[in-house]
Write an enzyme that holds these catalytic residues in place. Structure first.
Site, PDB file in Angstrom:
ATOM      1  N   CYS A 383       0.874  -1.295  -0.106  1.00  0.00           N
ATOM      2  CA  CYS A 383       0.141   0.024   0.059  1.00  0.00           C
ATOM      3  C   CYS A 383       0.917   1.232  -0.061  1.00  0.00           C
ATOM      4  O   CYS A 383       1.566   1.380  -1.107  1.00  0.00           O
ATOM      5  CB  CYS A 383      -1.125  -0.048   1.142  1.00  0.00           C
ATOM      6  SG  CYS A 383      -2.531   1.011   0.540  1.00  0.00           S
ATOM      7  N   HIS A 509      -3.608  -5.053   0.431  1.00  0.00           N
ATOM      8  CA  HIS A 509      -2.964  -5.581   1.759  1.00  0.00           C
ATOM      9  C   HIS A 509      -3.152  -6.992   1.585  1.00  0.00           C
ATOM     10  O   HIS A 509      -4.116  -7.775   2.214  1.00  0.00           O
ATOM     11  CB  HIS A 509      -3.941  -5.089   2.773  1.00  0.00           C
ATOM     12  CG  HIS A 509      -3.611  -3.526   3.106  1.00  0.00           C
ATOM     13  ND1 HIS A 509      -2.873  -3.062   4.051  1.00  0.00           N
ATOM     14  CD2 HIS A 509      -4.237  -2.493   2.387  1.00  0.00           C
ATOM     15  CE1 HIS A 509      -2.892  -1.844   3.801  1.00  0.00           C
ATOM     16  NE2 HIS A 509      -3.623  -1.507   3.284  1.00  0.00           N
ATOM     17  N   GLU A 511      -1.901  -9.169   3.710  1.00  0.00           N
ATOM     18  CA  GLU A 511      -1.438  -9.439   4.932  1.00  0.00           C
ATOM     19  C   GLU A 511      -2.681  -9.896   5.454  1.00  0.00           C
ATOM     20  O   GLU A 511      -3.026 -10.889   6.400  1.00  0.00           O
ATOM     21  CB  GLU A 511      -0.768  -8.697   5.567  1.00  0.00           C
ATOM     22  CG  GLU A 511      -1.627  -7.451   6.128  1.00  0.00           C
ATOM     23  CD  GLU A 511      -1.360  -6.295   5.205  1.00  0.00           C
ATOM     24  OE1 GLU A 511      -1.090  -6.648   4.020  1.00  0.00           O
ATOM     25  OE2 GLU A 511      -1.472  -5.165   5.562  1.00  0.00           O
TER      26      GLU A 511
END
Ligand code: GLN
Length: 553
Positions: A383, A509, A511
């Site tokens: 990001c 993102h 994650e």
């Protein structure tokens, strides 16, 4: 079967890991073949944590449907591998917002609107909501905060009412407390637990099971004492001893029979023993790595580990997948500059530049990108990290010294990262970013496509700014390729440097979607690239001593 409900409250202290206990129990019930979801009820007034600084409550977790939520939802997804949604995180703010909106619409027909019954009714409605979808056998509700807090009282009252309304076999109340060890007296102390349960009982809630966080094993006498004075059955006092990994906790809870107590209480017939084969395999790999790497995590919230929770967990998953111990070194971007980059990043096998907002520490992130790009160190930008990779390239390769994101320099002549058109008129901060899952099409033959093994992916977003496609051709011609685009809008989601050993920046993102049983592909590939880098540099593995279950960390 109609859904059954489990409520988890906490007492004595915060940060005892209620979310991990809730998620561990959920995992065990799921492994017994039940369909389980977990929801978090947070007593604070913010509508959601989207407007909170990470220093307040740690990372803001984002769901597929674009909810900005408490980081515990990340644990729920990681443990269960099941997606959560907007409905899984409710705050006092949301409850009041609904009730006040209804009041303005005249829905209460002239009645005085009060905490009881109107606020508690709305809390109860939301507590039961996911149970009505028919998708779940079990709905676990974690109540944020600690009992006795003024702001959590309506939630505890709602639990009391539900405990009274629901058949006994449809509802379990679990209370998590702390049993501290007093060094001077060489004793574990149960009094705080007794007081905490008394507080809960004063609100009319009787716990069925008490889970005690402790640094040392609780003996039979102590368990009996807690059971007697807290009015729970002997055997319903569970020990939750410090574990070497949060992922060990489901196994510890199973050894303590937590899941068995729950299924018996809920009178779930013919339940199977939990099948934790995959989970145990993951833990096995985590416990005995064969290699190690050093990764720099460059960000500005490094003082608080929880601010990067999902990234740190993703490294644990990717490390296990590679049988590699990943040492994550947090590097404060505010204090990173060209003068000290060598000292701070020199020994690293990989550099991850973290997401973030605002100007503070931004130049340090650019320094980290430059260091990784020019020295061939594996780089992963997420990001804001991707955006700074773009800015760095524009400055150093395209030669635009003033290149910037308009987030920090709206006057730049080279706004290579710019606000999306639909964001320009937005003045409200809460819930207005580009949020949730979006599709992304990867270019054939690109690093990203190789990593994912497919052309179409879906990942979650949380940002306002984008790669400015007016500059796209210039970037591509100079060697920075846009290898992932949104199939509908054409927005650039992935950038790469094909000549570099491993350089990838993603606007999304990744994650948020990594789990132990399904590690995120970019994290896995990044760790692998770092391992290759390390092998090439001939540095030796720096291993921690063998981990043991229950050894405490
Ligand atoms: N601040 C940047 C934006 O809003 C990046 C956000 C992030 O890293 N999550 O676009």
């Amino acid at each position: 079967m109609a859904a059954k409900f489990i409520f988890v409250t906490g007492g004595v202290a915060s940060s005892l890991g209620k979310g991990i206990i809730a998620a561990s129990l959920a995992k065990l019930l799921q492994a017994r073949g039940l369909r389980v979801t977990i929801q978090k009820f947070d007593p604070y007034i913010n509508i959601d944590p989207g407007t909170l600084n990470p220093y307040e409550h740690g990372e803001c977790y984002v769901t597929d449907d674009g909810a900005e939520t408490d980081l515990d939802l990340g644990h729920y997804e990681r443990f269960l591998g099941v997606r959560t949604s907007k409905a899984n995180n409710v705050t006092t703010g949301k409850i009041y917002h609904t009730v006040i909106t209804k009041e303005r619409e005249g829905a209460y027909l002239g009645k005085t609107v009060q905490i009881v019954p109107h606020i508690t009714d709305e809390i109860k409605r939301r507590m039961l909501l996911l149970g009505k979808t028919g998708e779940y056998d079990i709905v676990i509700t974690e109540i944020g905060g600690t009992v006795g807090d003024m702001e959590s009282q309506p939630f505890v009252e709602a639990v009391r009412q539900l405990q009274w309304e629901l058949p006994e076999e449809d509802c379990v109340s679990i209370h998590l407390t702390l049993v501290p060890y007093l060094k001077a007296a060489k004793e574990l102390k149960t009094k705080p637990t007794q007081h905490s349960v008394q507080l809960l009982q004063q609100s009319g809630v009787q716990p069925d099971i008490i889970v005690c966080r402790t640094e040392y094993h609780l003996g039979a006498d102590l368990r009996r004492k807690v059971a007697l004075f807290c009015n729970v059955k002997p055997g319903h006092v569970i020990e939750s001893i410090d574990a070497w990994s949060i992922y060990q906790v489901p196994l510890n809870m199973h050894e303590e029979h937590l899941d068995e107590l729950v299924v018996r209480h809920l009178r779930i017939e013919n339940f199977a023993q939990p099948d934790l084969t995959n989970w145990r395999r993951f833990l096995g790999r985590l416990q005995s790595p064969k290699a190690s790497v050093d990764i720099a995590l460059v960000g500005k919230y490094v003082e608080l580990q929880d601010a990067y929770k999902s990234i740190l967990e993703s490294f644990i998953h990717a490390g296990a997948a590679n049988e590699c111990e990943v040492h994550v070194h947090t590097v404060h971007s505010e204090y990173l500059d060209d003068g000290n980059a060598e000292e701070k990043l020199g020994g690293m096998d990989g550099i991850l530049v973290a997401p973030g907002f605002g100007e503070r520490g931004l130049e340090g992130k650019i320094v980290a990108v430059r260091y990784a790009r020019t020295r061939g160190i594996p780089f992963f930008g997420i990001c804001l990290g991707m955006q700074m990779a773009v800015v760095e390239f524009a400055r150093d390769v395209l030669g635009y010294a003033d290149a910037a994101s308009t987030e920090v320099n709206p006057k730049s002549e080279h706004p290579v990262i710019d606000l999306m058109e639909d964001q320009k008129s937005t003045t409200i901060k809460g819930g207005t970013m580009r949020l949730g899952a979006f599709a992304c099409k990867l270019e054939k033959g690109s690093l990203a496509e190789k990593i994912y093994g497919t052309e179409m992916i879906s990942e979650r977003h949380r940002h306002r700014y984008e790669f400015n496609s007016e500059f796209l051709d210039l970037f591509q011609n100079a060697g920075m390729k846009a290898t992932g685009r949104n199939p509908e809008t054409g927005l650039v989601e992935v950038v790469e440097l094909p000549g570099h050993p491993f350089f990838i920046g993603v606007q999304f993102h990744p994650e948020y979607k990594s789990t132990p049983e399904n590690p995120q592909p970019i994290f896995c590939a990044f760790v692998k690239a770092a391992m290759d880098k390390r092998a090439e540099s001939g540095k030796k593995a720096k291993m921690r001593p063998e981990k043991e279950s229950g050894s405490g960390e």
